[in-house]
Motif scaffolding. Structure first.
Motif, PDB file in Angstrom:
ATOM      1  N   GLY A   1       0.863  -1.182   0.000  1.00  8.45           N
ATOM      2  CA  GLY A   1       0.000   0.000   0.000  1.00  8.45           C
ATOM      3  C   GLY A   1       0.889   1.218   0.000  1.00  8.45           C
ATOM      4  O   GLY A   1       1.456   1.590  -1.030  1.00  8.45           O
ATOM      5  N   SER A   2       1.049   1.833   1.168  1.00  9.46           N
ATOM      6  CA  SER A   2       1.966   2.969   1.275  1.00  9.46           C
ATOM      7  C   SER A   2       3.417   2.494   1.275  1.00  9.46           C
ATOM      8  O   SER A   2       4.326   3.290   1.074  1.00  9.46           O
ATOM      9  CB  SER A   2       1.672   3.759   2.547  1.00  9.46           C
ATOM     10  OG  SER A   2       1.818   2.930   3.682  1.00  9.46           O
ATOM     11  N   CYS A   3       3.616   1.207   1.519  1.00 12.41           N
ATOM     12  CA  CYS A   3       4.971   0.652   1.489  1.00 12.41           C
ATOM     13  C   CYS A   3       5.522   0.704   0.070  1.00 12.41           C
ATOM     14  O   CYS A   3       4.767   0.720  -0.897  1.00 12.41           O
ATOM     15  CB  CYS A   3       4.973  -0.801   1.952  1.00 12.41           C
ATOM     16  SG  CYS A   3       4.437  -1.031   3.642  1.00 12.41           S
TER      17      CYS A   3
ATOM     18  N   LEU B   1       8.741   2.531   6.054  1.00 16.34           N
ATOM     19  CA  LEU B   1       8.863   3.920   6.514  1.00 16.34           C
ATOM     20  C   LEU B   1      10.113   4.568   5.918  1.00 16.34           C
ATOM     21  O   LEU B   1      11.069   3.872   5.576  1.00 16.34           O
ATOM     22  CB  LEU B   1       8.946   3.963   8.045  1.00 16.34           C
ATOM     23  CG  LEU B   1       7.668   3.633   8.819  1.00 16.34           C
ATOM     24  CD1 LEU B   1       7.981   3.351  10.279  1.00 16.34           C
ATOM     25  CD2 LEU B   1       6.664   4.773   8.694  1.00 16.34           C
TER      26      LEU B   1
ATOM     27  N   MET C   1      -3.591   5.016   0.231  1.00 14.46           N
ATOM     28  CA  MET C   1      -4.711   4.093   0.118  1.00 14.46           C
ATOM     29  C   MET C   1      -6.062   4.748   0.343  1.00 14.46           C
ATOM     30  O   MET C   1      -7.088   4.275  -0.121  1.00 14.46           O
ATOM     31  CB  MET C   1      -4.532   2.924   1.093  1.00 14.46           C
ATOM     32  CG  MET C   1      -3.356   2.023   0.771  1.00 14.46           C
ATOM     33  SD  MET C   1      -3.390   1.390  -0.912  1.00 14.46           S
ATOM     34  CE  MET C   1      -4.855   0.357  -0.841  1.00 14.46           C
ATOM     35  N   PHE C   2      -6.063   5.833   1.102  1.00 11.17           N
ATOM     36  CA  PHE C   2      -7.326   6.520   1.380  1.00 11.17           C
ATOM     37  C   PHE C   2      -7.291   7.853   0.635  1.00 11.17           C
ATOM     38  O   PHE C   2      -6.647   8.808   1.057  1.00 11.17           O
ATOM     39  CB  PHE C   2      -7.509   6.716   2.882  1.00 11.17           C
ATOM     40  CG  PHE C   2      -7.527   5.406   3.621  1.00 11.17           C
ATOM     41  CD1 PHE C   2      -8.712   4.716   3.828  1.00 11.17           C
ATOM     42  CD2 PHE C   2      -6.343   4.843   4.079  1.00 11.17           C
ATOM     43  CE1 PHE C   2      -8.722   3.494   4.490  1.00 11.17           C
ATOM     44  CE2 PHE C   2      -6.345   3.613   4.742  1.00 11.17           C
ATOM     45  CZ  PHE C   2      -7.548   2.951   4.945  1.00 11.17           C
TER      46      PHE C   2
ATOM     47  N   ASN D   1      -9.152  10.345   0.047  1.00 12.55           N
ATOM     48  CA  ASN D   1      -9.667  11.624   0.529  1.00 12.55           C
ATOM     49  C   ASN D   1      -8.935  12.134   1.762  1.00 12.55           C
ATOM     50  O   ASN D   1      -9.323  13.128   2.355  1.00 12.55           O
ATOM     51  CB  ASN D   1     -11.163  11.489   0.853  1.00 12.55           C
ATOM     52  CG  ASN D   1     -11.421  10.415   1.898  1.00 12.55           C
ATOM     53  OD1 ASN D   1     -10.605   9.521   2.087  1.00 12.55           O
ATOM     54  ND2 ASN D   1     -12.541  10.510   2.580  1.00 12.55           N
ATOM     55  N   ALA D   2      -7.899  11.447   2.179  1.00 12.93           N
ATOM     56  CA  ALA D   2      -7.328  11.710   3.497  1.00 12.93           C
ATOM     57  C   ALA D   2      -6.048  12.540   3.453  1.00 12.93           C
ATOM     58  O   ALA D   2      -5.065  12.195   4.086  1.00 12.93           O
ATOM     59  CB  ALA D   2      -7.066  10.386   4.202  1.00 12.93           C
TER      60      ALA D   2
ATOM     61  N   LEU E   1      -4.159  13.750   6.849  1.00 10.39           N
ATOM     62  CA  LEU E   1      -3.697  12.829   7.873  1.00 10.39           C
ATOM     63  C   LEU E   1      -2.233  12.447   7.648  1.00 10.39           C
ATOM     64  O   LEU E   1      -1.863  11.969   6.600  1.00 10.39           O
ATOM     65  CB  LEU E   1      -4.581  11.578   7.804  1.00 10.39           C
ATOM     66  CG  LEU E   1      -4.944  10.860   9.084  1.00 10.39           C
ATOM     67  CD1 LEU E   1      -5.581  11.821  10.073  1.00 10.39           C
ATOM     68  CD2 LEU E   1      -5.926   9.736   8.780  1.00 10.39           C
TER      69      LEU E   1
ATOM     70  N   VAL F   1      -0.318   9.989   8.703  1.00 11.84           N
ATOM     71  CA  VAL F   1       0.004   8.597   8.341  1.00 11.84           C
ATOM     72  C   VAL F   1      -0.318   8.296   6.886  1.00 11.84           C
ATOM     73  O   VAL F   1       0.246   7.395   6.287  1.00 11.84           O
ATOM     74  CB  VAL F   1      -0.730   7.552   9.216  1.00 11.84           C
ATOM     75  CG1 VAL F   1      -0.110   7.482  10.586  1.00 11.84           C
ATOM     76  CG2 VAL F   1      -2.210   7.802   9.287  1.00 11.84           C
ATOM     77  N   ILE F   2      -1.248   9.054   6.315  1.00 11.08           N
ATOM     78  CA  ILE F   2      -1.643   8.809   4.933  1.00 11.08           C
ATOM     79  C   ILE F   2      -0.563   9.296   3.969  1.00 11.08           C
ATOM     80  O   ILE F   2      -0.395   8.752   2.894  1.00 11.08           O
ATOM     81  CB  ILE F   2      -2.972   9.535   4.621  1.00 11.08           C
ATOM     82  CG1 ILE F   2      -4.041   9.150   5.628  1.00 11.08           C
ATOM     83  CG2 ILE F   2      -3.435   9.274   3.212  1.00 11.08           C
ATOM     84  CD1 ILE F   2      -4.519   7.732   5.546  1.00 11.08           C
TER      85      ILE F   2
ATOM     86  N   VAL G   1       2.502   8.978   4.174  1.00 13.39           N
ATOM     87  CA  VAL G   1       3.738   8.210   4.262  1.00 13.39           C
ATOM     88  C   VAL G   1       4.115   7.602   2.909  1.00 13.39           C
ATOM     89  O   VAL G   1       5.298   7.415   2.627  1.00 13.39           O
ATOM     90  CB  VAL G   1       3.644   7.145   5.383  1.00 13.39           C
ATOM     91  CG1 VAL G   1       2.770   5.990   4.971  1.00 13.39           C
ATOM     92  CG2 VAL G   1       5.016   6.662   5.788  1.00 13.39           C
TER      93      VAL G   1
ATOM     94  N   ASN H   1      -3.747   5.446  -5.609  1.00 12.66           N
ATOM     95  CA  ASN H   1      -4.423   5.104  -4.347  1.00 12.66           C
ATOM     96  C   ASN H   1      -4.907   3.660  -4.361  1.00 12.66           C
ATOM     97  O   ASN H   1      -6.014   3.361  -3.967  1.00 12.66           O
ATOM     98  CB  ASN H   1      -5.559   6.074  -4.053  1.00 12.66           C
ATOM     99  CG  ASN H   1      -6.571   6.129  -5.181  1.00 12.66           C
ATOM    100  OD1 ASN H   1      -6.469   5.368  -6.142  1.00 12.66           O
ATOM    101  ND2 ASN H   1      -7.531   6.999  -5.088  1.00 12.66           N
TER     102      ASN H   1
ATOM    103  N   TYR I   1     -12.345   7.269   6.700  1.00  7.73           N
ATOM    104  CA  TYR I   1     -11.694   7.165   5.397  1.00  7.73           C
ATOM    105  C   TYR I   1     -11.996   5.779   4.826  1.00  7.73           C
ATOM    106  O   TYR I   1     -11.951   4.794   5.545  1.00  7.73           O
ATOM    107  CB  TYR I   1     -10.185   7.351   5.540  1.00  7.73           C
ATOM    108  CG  TYR I   1      -9.802   8.689   6.118  1.00  7.73           C
ATOM    109  CD1 TYR I   1      -9.945   9.845   5.371  1.00  7.73           C
ATOM    110  CD2 TYR I   1      -9.325   8.793   7.415  1.00  7.73           C
ATOM    111  CE1 TYR I   1      -9.614  11.081   5.889  1.00  7.73           C
ATOM    112  CE2 TYR I   1      -8.987  10.031   7.961  1.00  7.73           C
ATOM    113  CZ  TYR I   1      -9.134  11.182   7.195  1.00  7.73           C
ATOM    114  OH  TYR I   1      -8.806  12.391   7.717  1.00  7.73           O
ATOM    115  N   ILE I   2     -12.305   5.750   3.553  1.00  8.99           N
ATOM    116  CA  ILE I   2     -12.745   4.484   2.956  1.00  8.99           C
ATOM    117  C   ILE I   2     -11.783   4.020   1.877  1.00  8.99           C
ATOM    118  O   ILE I   2     -11.274   4.820   1.090  1.00  8.99           O
ATOM    119  CB  ILE I   2     -14.148   4.662   2.323  1.00  8.99           C
ATOM    120  CG1 ILE I   2     -15.135   5.101   3.399  1.00  8.99           C
ATOM    121  CG2 ILE I   2     -14.623   3.360   1.673  1.00  8.99           C
ATOM    122  CD1 ILE I   2     -16.478   5.500   2.848  1.00  8.99           C
ATOM    123  N   SER I   3     -11.553   2.718   1.861  1.00 13.35           N
ATOM    124  CA  SER I   3     -10.779   2.141   0.772  1.00 13.35           C
ATOM    125  C   SER I   3     -11.290   0.736   0.486  1.00 13.35           C
ATOM    126  O   SER I   3     -11.657   0.001   1.392  1.00 13.35           O
ATOM    127  CB  SER I   3      -9.292   2.099   1.146  1.00 13.35           C
ATOM    128  OG  SER I   3      -8.539   1.558   0.085  1.00 13.35           O
TER     129      SER I   3
ATOM    130  N   ALA J   1      -2.547  -3.988   1.993  1.00 15.14           N
ATOM    131  CA  ALA J   1      -2.224  -2.629   1.572  1.00 15.14           C
ATOM    132  C   ALA J   1      -2.957  -1.614   2.442  1.00 15.14           C
ATOM    133  O   ALA J   1      -2.445  -0.542   2.754  1.00 15.14           O
ATOM    134  CB  ALA J   1      -2.594  -2.432   0.100  1.00 15.14           C
TER     135      ALA J   1
END
Lengths: 158, 207
Positions: free
Chosen positions: A25-27, A47, A93-94, A96-97, A100, A102-103, A105, A132, B144-146, B152
């Motif tokens: 994902g974010s990785c 990270l 992954m999110f 709309n975020a 945030l 953490v998003i 990253v 995303n 938040y939605i995914s 992931a």
């Protein structure tokens, strides 16, 4: 044989083998490949940088995981001058975020991996980063090709 | 290197955290039941230290496609809440919330919004009951939605450089509307070290 690379993990393999990591994902999944010896390596970076002096899992962070992976390649007999990198992942992954921490990253991981490779003078020959959505990647050590599978956008090879 | 080298969760602590999950998820299940006038069943919560690589197995594997509502928790206790279910289950749930709407193959904006609101309500009930119980203030973010690969998505709750040996403390349970829905997972992942805040607040200070 297909070797599984876990989260915050790094592995190397030879001709005939593949390296695979699931659900990035974010990785960021970063791969190194030496065309002549057909030695390949893959790290699953979670990270950007390690902020602690304590003993940590080196493969987890971009600034320590990329040099670790390079050393593992060299130990197996790869030559640094021939090593080229590919990378995938670093998604948000999110969608709309934006606010945030953490998003964000994902993009920070991408930058940190690029920076770590740059410091070691390893060229990045292909990448599939951002977006995303999640990605599963597989490095074929015979060809150096990196297969990418997604849930929403099918499969591709870089 | 084993988990015990880094981190130890005693039986007393595990019991208390299980009770935390019980109270939180119990209130969430009640909220869902009241909202939809349906019977909702809840599983006994589990408290586990799970290696990062195995967390997604709880919801069907790293690559299984799930519908997830995520809320970041801040305040006296920081952590992550997830409402995770299969796509089919999410469709069944939104079908219950929006009974007059024609079902579609892919969740549309209205259904996603309903799903997010469901995550909001369940999480708010969960955390409010915990606050009553522990006196710790906890504030959920907006939902938040995914919809994507489980691993992931779940990674967002594991992003800490705390040297915990890459294990996460997971308080999880499942709830479902008995007549019309597969199991939905509710996860509370305290940020690393934050479970100690919970344990202190509940009088089980572990060494």
């Amino acid at each position: 044989m297909i070797y599984k690379v876990g989260m915050a993990d790094a592995k190397v393999a030879r001709d005939g083998d593949s390296l695979r990591t699931l659900g990035l994902g974010s990785c960021v999944g970063v791969t190194l490949y030496d065309e002549l010896t057909k030695i390949g390596g893959m790290a699953h970076i979670m990270l950007p940088t390690s902020n602690t002096d304590k003993e940590v899992n080196l493969a987890k962070f971009a600034n320590t995981g990329v040099p670790l992976l390079l050393n593992m390649m060299l130990e197996l007999g790869a030559a640094k001058a021939r090593i080229k990198a590919k990378m995938a992942g670093g998604a948000q992954m999110f969608a709309n975020a934006h606010g945030l921490e953490v998003i964000r990253v994902g993009p920070r991981n991408i930058e940190a991996v690029q920076e770590a490779l740059g410091k070691l003078n390893i060229p990045i020959v292909a990448s599939a980063v951002g977006g995303n959505y999640g990605r599963t990647i597989e490095l074929d050590c015979q060809t150096g090709k990196l297969g990418i599978r997604t849930a929403q956008f099918g499969e591709s090879v870089i | 290197m084993t988990v015990a080298d880094h981190y130890h969760l005693g039986d007393d602590a595990a019991d208390v955290l299980r009770e935390v999950g019980n109270i939180g998820a119990g209130h969430a299940a009640t909220a869902l039941s009241k909202l939809l006038h349906q019977s909702v069943e809840m599983q006994v919560p589990q408290v586990e230290l799970i290696p990062f690589d195995e967390i997604a197995d709880v919801v069907g594997g790293p690559e299984s496609i799930v519908a997830c509502v995520y809320l970041k928790v801040t305040g006296d206790l920081t952590g992550n809440m997830f409402l995770i279910q299969s796509l089919d289950s999410a469709k069944q749930l939104t079908g219950q919330i929006l009974p007059d709407k024609m079902p579609v193959e892919v969740l549309d904006e209205l259904e996603l919004s309903a799903l997010g609101e469901m995550g909001n309500i369940l999480t708010a009930s969960y955390l409010t009951s915990l606050t009553d119980f522990t006196k710790l203030k906890m504030y959920p973010s907006i939902p938040y939605i995914s919809i994507d690969m489980a691993q992931a998505i779940l990674t967002v709750g594991l992003l800490s450089d705390a040297p915990l040996g890459d294990y996460a403390l997971v308080i999880h349970t499942t709830i479902h509307i008995i007549s019309a829905m597969e199991r939905a997972h509710i996860f509370l992942l305290p940020d690393p070290g934050e479970e100690l805040v919970l344990l202190h607040a509940l009088g089980v200070a572990s060494e």
